[in-house]
Design a protein around this motif. Structure first.
Motif: not given
Length: 268
Positions: A50-55, A68-69, A99-101, A105-110
């Motif tokens: 998962n870390d590789d995909r996020r990077r 957050a909402a 753009a990466l939303l 916390r910096g976690e990918p959303v969409a």
């Protein structure tokens, strides 16, 4: 006594560290982590990749922070972002940028198309769990949607139906209807300009001969216009049909339609 006790504790901890070092040294290369096998320090990477995909996703597009909402409703399937006080710096983007939303916390959303000056400033085109977008995914998405509608709707006695339905087909803001041998593309946001390359492919796969494009960027009825009197800016993009009114079939029934006139085409 206290100093002696302190010395015993220190020696005990030192002995534990030495035993741990010896235990690590006994691990064979095939038993260690990927980083140990490669000789690189272990960074705590996720063993599932998962870390590789996020990077890779983070590296492919500039990121835009959302609240957050907003992240919560996007993860639930909402298709766009309405700017608020927690939205990141939209001045870094121009219309049509991907753009990466990310959440606070910096976690990918969409992944989304950005329209920095609009209240709906981002329109989702892929979820965080989806594969990274290819360089030009729009034509493929349009053809897939058209093929689905041909299988489920089109027939010898039906030549009036929706071909592309915006966000539902991964083409936010673009709605394409077939009226006999003419396609009518309605854009509800200027962002839909990114999907113009789909037009030729849609004409070819549907067998239509012309495409009329019209803009519906605001609710005309909110300004007091009625469906019969409201008009939309439009243009022939590919081909042209001289008559303003023609006949279409739906389940074997004939209807007159005027696809280039007003808000009402004559058939819904």
């Amino acid at each position: 006594r206290s100093s002696g006790r302190h010395r015993e504790v220190t020696l005990g901890l030192r002995g534990q560290r030495q035993r741990c070092i010896r235990a690590r040294a006994r691990i064979s290369p095939t038993q260690g982590s990927k980083s140990a096998r490669s000789g690189q320090p272990d960074s705590g990477a996720d063993p599932r990749g998962n870390d590789d995909r996020r990077r890779s996703r983070k590296a492919s597009h500039r990121s835009l922070k959302v609240s957050a909402a907003t992240a919560r409703i996007l993860r639930a399937g909402h298709p766009w972002v309405i700017r608020d006080g927690d939205t990141g710096d939209l001045g870094l983007f121009k219309r049509g940028d991907l753009a990466l939303l990310v959440d606070p916390r910096g976690e990918p959303v969409a992944t989304a198309l950005i329209e920095p000056t609009a209240p709906s400033c981002a329109r989702v085109v892929a979820g965080a769990a989806d594969r990274p977008l290819p360089s030009d995914p729009w034509v493929g998405r349009a053809l897939a949607a058209a093929a689905k509608r041909r299988r489920n709707v089109a027939s010898a006695d039906t030549n009036a139906y929706r071909v592309i339905h915006g966000e539902a087909d991964g083409l936010p803001g673009l709605f394409v209807d077939r009226w006999n041998d003419v396609l009518v593309a309605t854009r509800t946001t200027p962002l839909a300009e990114a999907f113009t390359p789909t037009y030729s492919a849609l004409l070819a796969t549907t067998g239509c001969s012309a495409l009329w494009e019209q803009d519906h960027f605001s609710d005309l009825r909110a300004k007091g216009a009625t469906p019969g009197s409201a008009t939309r800016q439009g243009r022939w993009v590919i081909g042209k049909v001289e008559q303003a009114r023609w006949t279409v079939l739906e389940s074997g029934l004939s209807y007159y339609v005027e696809p280039t006139a007003g808000l009402t085409h004559g058939l819904y």
